[in-house]
Design an enzyme around this catalytic site. Structure first.
Site, PDB file in Angstrom:
ATOM      1  N   LYS A 388       0.818  -1.214   0.000  1.00  0.00           N
ATOM      2  CA  LYS A 388       0.000   0.000   0.000  1.00  0.00           C
ATOM      3  C   LYS A 388       0.854   1.267   0.000  1.00  0.00           C
ATOM      4  O   LYS A 388       0.325   2.380  -0.165  1.00  0.00           O
ATOM      5  CB  LYS A 388      -0.946  -0.013   1.200  1.00  0.00           C
ATOM      6  CG  LYS A 388      -2.003  -1.117   1.100  1.00  0.00           C
ATOM      7  CD  LYS A 388      -2.821  -1.228   2.355  1.00  0.00           C
ATOM      8  CE  LYS A 388      -3.898  -2.294   2.194  1.00  0.00           C
ATOM      9  NZ  LYS A 388      -3.353  -3.643   1.958  1.00  0.00           N
ATOM     10  N   LEU A 426      -2.496 -14.147   4.323  1.00  0.00           N
ATOM     11  CA  LEU A 426      -3.777 -14.808   4.564  1.00  0.00           C
ATOM     12  C   LEU A 426      -3.960 -15.108   6.043  1.00  0.00           C
ATOM     13  O   LEU A 426      -3.093 -15.696   6.687  1.00  0.00           O
ATOM     14  CB  LEU A 426      -3.839 -16.113   3.762  1.00  0.00           C
ATOM     15  CG  LEU A 426      -4.128 -15.942   2.270  1.00  0.00           C
ATOM     16  CD1 LEU A 426      -3.821 -17.219   1.513  1.00  0.00           C
ATOM     17  CD2 LEU A 426      -5.570 -15.531   2.047  1.00  0.00           C
ATOM     18  N   SER A 429      -4.868 -10.839  11.464  1.00  0.00           N
ATOM     19  CA  SER A 429      -5.972 -10.234  12.201  1.00  0.00           C
ATOM     20  C   SER A 429      -6.512  -9.021  11.457  1.00  0.00           C
ATOM     21  O   SER A 429      -5.761  -8.187  10.977  1.00  0.00           O
ATOM     22  CB  SER A 429      -5.499  -9.819  13.601  1.00  0.00           C
ATOM     23  OG  SER A 429      -4.443  -8.887  13.513  1.00  0.00           O
TER      24      SER A 429
END
Length: 576
Positions: A388, A426, A429
């Site tokens: 990101k 994968l 939390s």
């Protein structure tokens, strides 16, 4: 002894039951043979020979039945192969009896025709005894997890045997394989995989063979189309099964994890890990413990998370945020040699709603931490970043991009500072997989933000291993990226999870959230350099003026609107 244990089937009890039944039926068979031979009126002279005939037949026949393994077969798996062995045992034993008659000139005066008559009656009785018992047992077990096995190997054999002993709650029906080279496996019929669609009333499938991810995905699709949702994978631990998961179907599994290199990096070192109770941090703690760290210092501001990982790994526990003044005391006292910085606010929508908190934690907390590492001459500092940070459209991504820049350009003295960037893991939390699992458990439709939204995924253990591996080969100043394989459509991920659940749920498209991208990226440009590992690349970024960067970051404290000046390709809400 418990009453339930007394009636629990065992090999010994099964053998005794077969043996007693065979003796009883053999006695009746011989008597009936005499009746048929003499039209139900046995002369006294021949009636006296019946005990001798019974003794002779039992002495000869029982050993041959044992030799042909008639006392080692479980009732509900008595097969055609076992029936053929029963016939063979009878033919050989009665031929042997006839040879004895001839050799001894029939001194027992037993009619020779009795042997032939008794052979057919005995076959009928003993064979019927076995198949009748199988029918009774099958009637009680056919609704008891009818199961197929995928793969001819020792795992299938062990699991079938465990099922026969009642150790596993399944009822084996068939074994399937692409290239079957046997007809039966532990008395279970073997079929070609092309027969899968012809199987009926199957509740469970156990995959025992090694399959590539694409093969596993294809097989799972075939099984779910047949309404087989209980799909299990045989592990490398004896008789251990695990439910197939979305991680098995979608995660990239790198083949070039170098445990030797990681161990050289970690062994006998003092390692400090921030965010030690989180999904990534806790796994790094486990791996540092596994690879022989001399001492592990776990830093986390979440009391419960720190408590959980402390129950697994013996380590020093520091309960504080990365902005806490007590961290300097930690560096002074424990003198860490390696620092793995995994602490960060990472939830995009929450960071969008709380941009100042995100900047304070992710930027200023990380800078303070990097500076402490430099001040106390930590040998290596590994900063964990995210995809990101590439052309960020949200505050969280921009905050991580700032730290990438700071880590690259800060004068680090004796400390080698490196950043490692990767995509989603994968099961972490707050990520999409546990979110979808919770929705499915509550029988709720799965919300997906956009039909075309994609993400990269990797399993947590593999991602953490590659982080440590990148740290091991780093010389300082690198920005590593992990090869995440192909991106995955979240719509496809959601559909697979629904298919595996067997529930009648749907996907609902709810629209992109603030700061959310359709596609995540790992590279800012194509000028990436390869390392000796295919799964680890280096972004070739130029140096920038550190003082200018530092001054601009300082201004962020008073004016968050300066964010686009520090990260020119930031396209989020603060850029307007």
């Amino acid at each position: 002894m418990k009453l339930s244990n007394m009636f629990r089937p065992t090999n010994f009890k099964r053998t005794i039951f077969f043996l007693v039944g065979d003796i009883f039926l053999s006695v009746i068979s011989i008597y009936l043979s005499y009746l048929l031979r003499f039209n139900f009126d046995i002369p006294n002279s021949f009636f006296r020979t019946i005990p001798d005939a019974i003794l002779l037949v039992l002495i000869v026949k029982i050993p041959f039945l044992y030799l042909f393994r008639q006392y080692f077969v479980t009732w509900r798996f008595y097969s055609f192969v076992d029936a053929k062995n029963l016939v063979k045992a009878h033919l050989i034993s009665y031929i042997f009896i006839l040879i004895l008659f001839i050799a001894t000139l029939n001194q027992l005066h037993i009619p020779r025709s009795i042997a032939l008559i008794d052979m057919f009656i005995s076959l009928t009785f003993l064979g019927g005894f076995r198949f009748f018992k199988r029918i009774l047992v099958e009637t009680s077990f056919t609704d008891h997890n009818p199961t197929i096995f995928i793969g001819i190997n020792n795992k299938s054999v062990d699991l079938i045997k465990s099922a026969l002993r009642g150790e596993i709650d399944i009822y084996p029906i068939a074994v399937l394989d692409e290239n079957p080279n046997v007809t039966y496996l532990s008395n279970i019929k073997v079929f070609d995989m092309n027969e899968l669609e012809n199987m009926e009333n199957i509740k469970t499938a156990i995959i025992t063979k090694e399959l590539s991810q694409k093969e596993l995905d294809k097989l799972t699709n075939r099984l779910t189309k047949l309404n087989i949702y209980d799909i299990k994978i045989a592990t490398n631990f004896r008789n251990k099964l695990k439910d197939i998961s979305i991680e098995d179907l979608l995660a990239r599994k790198p083949k070039d994890i170098d445990t030797t290199e990681i161990q050289k990096f970690i062994k006998d070192k003092i390692v400090l890990i921030t965010g030690a109770g989180g999904s990534i941090g806790s796994e790094i703690v486990r791996q540092c413990d596994k690879f022989g760290a001399k001492q592990i210092i776990m830093v986390d501001k979440c009391e419960y998370n720190l408590y959980k990982i402390a129950n697994e790994v013996k380590a020093i526990k520091v309960l504080c945020s990365i902005n806490s003044p007590i961290l300097e005391d930690v560096f002074k006292e424990y003198k860490p040699e390696i620092v793995i910085h995994a602490a960060a606010y990472k939830h995009v929508p929450l960071c969008e709603e709380n941009p100042k908190s995100c900047i304070f934690n992710n930027v200023f907390g990380s800078i303070k931490f990097i500076n402490l590492a430099i001040k106390y001459k930590v040998k290596k500092f590994v900063n964990i970043s995210t995809d990101k940070a590439v052309r960020p459209t949200n505050v969280m991504g921009a905050s991580k991009r700032i730290i990438e820049k700071y880590a690259k350009n800060v004068p680090s003295g004796e400390t080698e500072i490196v950043s490692v960037r990767f995509g989603n893991v994968l099961g972490s939390s707050g990520s999409v997989v546990p979110f979808f699992k919770e929705k499915i458990a509550n029988n709720e439709n799965l919300p997906v933000t956009h039909p075309e939204i994609t993400r990269y995924f990797m399993l947590i253990p593999e991602a953490c291993s590659l982080v440590l591996q990148a740290g091991a080969i780093a010389k300082g100043g690198e920005l590593f990226i992990l090869d995440m394989g192909e991106s995955v459509k979240i719509r496809d991920l959601a559909q697979k999870m629904i298919d595996l659940s067997g529930k009648d749920l749907k996907i609902e498209f709810v629209g992109l959230r603030p700061g959310e991208k359709l596609y995540e990226e790992l590279l800012i440009n194509d000028a990436d350099l390869k390392t000796k590992y295919e799964s680890i690349l280096i972004i070739n970024e130029p140096q920038i003026d550190f003082e200018t960067l530092k001054n601009n970051i300082e201004k962020l404290k008073d004016d968050i609107k300066i964010l686009p000046k520090i990260v020119p390709d930031y396209k989020g809400s603060l850029a307007n």
